[in-house]
Each structure stands twice: as structure tokens, then as C-alpha cells.
Design an enzyme around this catalytic site. Structure first.
Site, PDB file in Angstrom:
ATOM      1  N   LYS A  61      43.493  37.418   7.765  1.00 61.85           N
ATOM      2  CA  LYS A  61      43.887  36.043   7.511  1.00 61.85           C
ATOM      3  C   LYS A  61      44.038  35.826   6.013  1.00 61.85           C
ATOM      4  O   LYS A  61      43.257  36.378   5.219  1.00 61.85           O
ATOM      5  CB  LYS A  61      42.820  35.072   8.040  1.00 61.85           C
ATOM      6  CG  LYS A  61      42.545  35.216   9.527  1.00 61.85           C
ATOM      7  CD  LYS A  61      43.739  34.828  10.365  1.00 61.85           C
ATOM      8  CE  LYS A  61      43.410  34.902  11.846  1.00 61.85           C
ATOM      9  NZ  LYS A  61      44.593  34.630  12.682  1.00 61.85           N
ATOM     10  N   HIS A 109      50.739  37.933  21.029  1.00 62.72           N
ATOM     11  CA  HIS A 109      49.497  37.405  20.448  1.00 62.72           C
ATOM     12  C   HIS A 109      48.367  37.614  21.442  1.00 62.72           C
ATOM     13  O   HIS A 109      48.593  37.638  22.634  1.00 62.72           O
ATOM     14  CB  HIS A 109      49.695  35.911  20.204  1.00 62.72           C
ATOM     15  CG  HIS A 109      48.425  35.136  20.059  1.00 62.72           C
ATOM     16  ND1 HIS A 109      47.806  34.526  21.130  1.00 62.72           N
ATOM     17  CD2 HIS A 109      47.652  34.863  18.984  1.00 62.72           C
ATOM     18  CE1 HIS A 109      46.722  33.898  20.697  1.00 62.72           C
ATOM     19  NE2 HIS A 109      46.605  34.094  19.404  1.00 62.72           N
TER      20      HIS A 109
HETATM   21 MG    MG Z   1      48.317  34.556  14.249  1.00 64.89          MG
END
Ligand code: MG
Length: 353
Positions: free
Chosen positions: A158, A288
Site C-alpha cells: 500500500k 482482486h
Molecule cells: Mg487494491
């Protein structure tokens, strides 16, 4: 634990089990990162499924037909306005797939490949590790190193969508393929400088720089990005996927599509999306999730790569017990259905009711 957009402290999830008179049970477990769908399931979708004439849920061989179950659940639903409904219906369809594959005594990926006539289906799939949430920056390098030691070749972390991201990435550079996930948080006023700063890293991809439904901004970022642009995990329908393709400026030879079948009405809708993207190679699809169901979809529909949270000690992390990642690949064990029964910490949750 948090990403650039949300914290996960109060995140919930749904599990669905379909019981049959024959004693076979089909399970589904939510895609992590969205909230549970219990109210929708109980109020609308389970009652419709249970009210459907049994024969309407079977294929011509008398075996449960998962897309028919999803259609029954969707009776009298208006088109459009997809919201959280696709994730609820997706759970029902996914549990029906587990059931169908168990009745056929096939691993789910094989059942999917037979149903949809996939040419290049196979039990061995490419996987990547998804980690590097915002916890403590000192832990980040360890976490990534552990994922690589565990056999993952490509690791995704992230980032915040700020110019400080460079420091976070530079500490990890040189270890192997690295992707970054912005979770829609890149500020448009710094976008040009931010993408220019990313050019030095040869990133595997840049994920969701724009808010998921802002196709105009996605189009602008698709022109600026120095790496493949990945998006789609927050689009839950054929309609939304079509808008992304029409207006998002994505390039089929470079970019990656991350629709999640479990969040998007199930495999039948996902296959419609694949057909919509007929000019795209299947390897450009990276669903995902990091759930076992998605791994079977990658194998059974011949897709590019599956995601995984690398911590196998978590119910939603890793793969089946005893299955190791080797050179960035996983071989799905030869078990009927999804094989939830062979991941003890997850199966304990599914059995608990
Ligand atoms: Mg993502």
C-alpha cells in the site's frame, strides 16, 4: 491496519453454506475488505432461492447450476444501481459452485473449465502477495522479505498517494517485482510529479490511483503512468466494467483488470465481463481478493494471477494447509470443490453457526 482510504478494525464478512438433502454442503466466504452482507441475504436473496422451483436450479443433467441460482436470487431486482447487492448474490453463486464441484467430485477450477470450455485451464497458477498496509514502517521491509522468503515473486504494498511514497518504495527496491496500491487516494494536483517520481522503480503495476468510478481521471492517469495501471476491484458489475472500458483510457496490451467475481454477482457475470473484454488477453485479468474461490477462477478461466494475503495463520491469508508458494506459483490441491475443508482456520469459521 489501514490502507490509504480506510481502516479495517471494524471490518465484517459473510459466510454462506448451502445444505442439500444429500448431505453435501457448498460454502462461500467473503472477499476481504468489504463488509458482510447478512441483511441483504436474509431479507431478499435467500428467500428467493428457497422459493425457486427446485428443477429451475438444475442443469439438463440434474446437477445444481450456479448461474441459475444467481438468477433466482435476482428475481424482480431492477437493473443498474448495483451497490452491495452483487456481493450478496456472488456469495450464493460461489456456494453453489462449491456444491456443484463437490457433486461432480472435481476441484472447482476443473468444474469451471468444463462449464465454460476454457482451453488453457490448469491447477498451477501465478500468485502475488498483497501486504504493506499502514501499520508501522519499520515492519514493512520485514513483511515484504517474509513474503519473498515464502515463495512469492511479486509483492504489492500500500502507498498513500503522496510524494513521501518514494521513501517507502526506495527501501524495498531491488528485491524483486513490486506493485503499489494507492486505493484511489492520489491527489490530482500532485499527480504529474507523483507519476514522474514512480518512473525510477520499474513497478509491476500501479493500482487504483484514481477513485474507482472516476473514469475521466483514470483516463488522465492512464496517460501519465510509467507502469501498467491496474483497477476494477471496486466495480461490481458488467455495466460498470463496460463504462471503465469505454471511458477509462486503459490499454489492453499494458493495463490490468481486477474485477472480483465474488463481489460481482459471481462467475457468470464475470465471464460476461471477460467476453466484453474480448480484445484483452486473459493474463491481463488479476481478480482482486486473495480468497480460495478467486484462485480457482484464475485456474479454471485461465487468468493472469491470483492475489493472496501472505499470512497463512489468518483465515483469509495464504492457501490450503500444506500448500506452498514456489517461484511465485501455487498448485491447487486435488480436492473436491473449493477445498475450504483443507484450510483449518477458515473452515472452523465456516462450520461455526
Ligand atoms: Mg487494491
Amino acid at each position: 491496519m489501514r490502507n490509504a482510504a480506510i481502516a479495517f478494525d471494524a471490518m465484517s464478512a459473510s459466510a454462506v453454506a448451502l445444505f442439500t438433502d444429500q448431505g453435501v454442503t457448498g460454502y462461500a466466504f467473503d472477499s476481504i475488505g468489504r463488509y458482510g452482507k447478512g441483511a441483504l441475504l436474509r431479507e431478499r436473496f435467500f428467500p428467493r432461492l428457497l422459493a425457486a422451483p427446485p428443477d429451475s436450479l438444475l442443469d439438463r443433467h440434474g446437477v445444481i447450476d450456479p448461474p441459475a441460482c444467481a438468477r433466482a436470487a435476482m428475481a424482480n431486482e431492477k437493473p443498474g444501481g448495483h451497490g452491495e447487492r452483487p456481493g450478496a448474490v456472488g456469495l450464493i453463486e460461489a456456494a453453489a459452485w462449491d456444491l456443484r464441484a463437490k457433486i461432480e467430485r472435481l476441484p472447482l477450477w476443473r468444474s469451471l473449465a468444463d462449464y465454460y470450455g476454457t482451453r488453457d485451464a490448469g491447477a498451477t497458477i501465478r500468485v502475488y502477495a498483497s501486504c504493506g498496509h499502514f501499520r508501522d514502517d519499520r515492519l514493512l521491509a520485514d513483511e515484504v522479505a517474509r513474503a519473498r522468503d515464502a515463495g512469492y515473486a511479486c509483492v504489492k504494498i500500500k502507498v498513500a498517494g503522496t510524494l513521501e511514497d518514494r521513501e517507502r518504495i526506495v527501501a524495498l527496491a531491488g528485491g524483486g517485482p513490486l506493485a503499489i496500491d494507492v486505493n484511489g487516494a492520489l491527489a490530482p494536483q500532485i499527480a504529474q510529479r507523483w507519476f514522474a517520481a514512480m518512473a525510477e522503480f520499474r513497478l509491476a503495476w500501479i493500482e487504483e490511483p484514481a477513485p474507482p468510478l472516476d473514469y475521466e481521471l483514470t483516463r488522465r492517469y492512464a496517460e501519465l503512468t510509467p507502469a501498467p495501471l491496474a483497477t476494477g476491484e471496486n466495480l461490481f458489475s458488467y455495466d460498470d466494467a463496460r463504462n471503465l472500458l469505454r471511458y477509462g483510457g486503459l490499454r489492453r496490451e499494458r493495463d490490468l483488470l481486477q474485477f472480483d467475481p465474488l463481489l460481482s454477482y459471481g462467475v457468470a457475470e464475470y465471464v460476461r465481463i471477460l467476453e466484453l473484454c474480448a480484445g484483452w488477453a486473459r493474463r491481463q485479468f488479476l481478480p482482486h481478493a486473495g480468497h480460495l474461490f478467486a484462485a480457482h477462477c484464475v485456474a479454471g478461466l485461465g487468468l493472469g494471477m491470483a492475489e493472496a494475503a501472505p499470512e497463512a495463520t489468518l483465515p483469509y491469508g495464504g492457501y490450503w494447509d500444506g500448500v506452498r508458494v514456489q517461484d511465485g506459483c501455487v498448485k491447487i490441491p486435488d480436492l473436491p470443490g473449493v477445498g475450504y475443508e483443507a484450510k483449518a482456520n477458515l473452515f472452523a469459521l465456516l462450520e461455526h453457526r
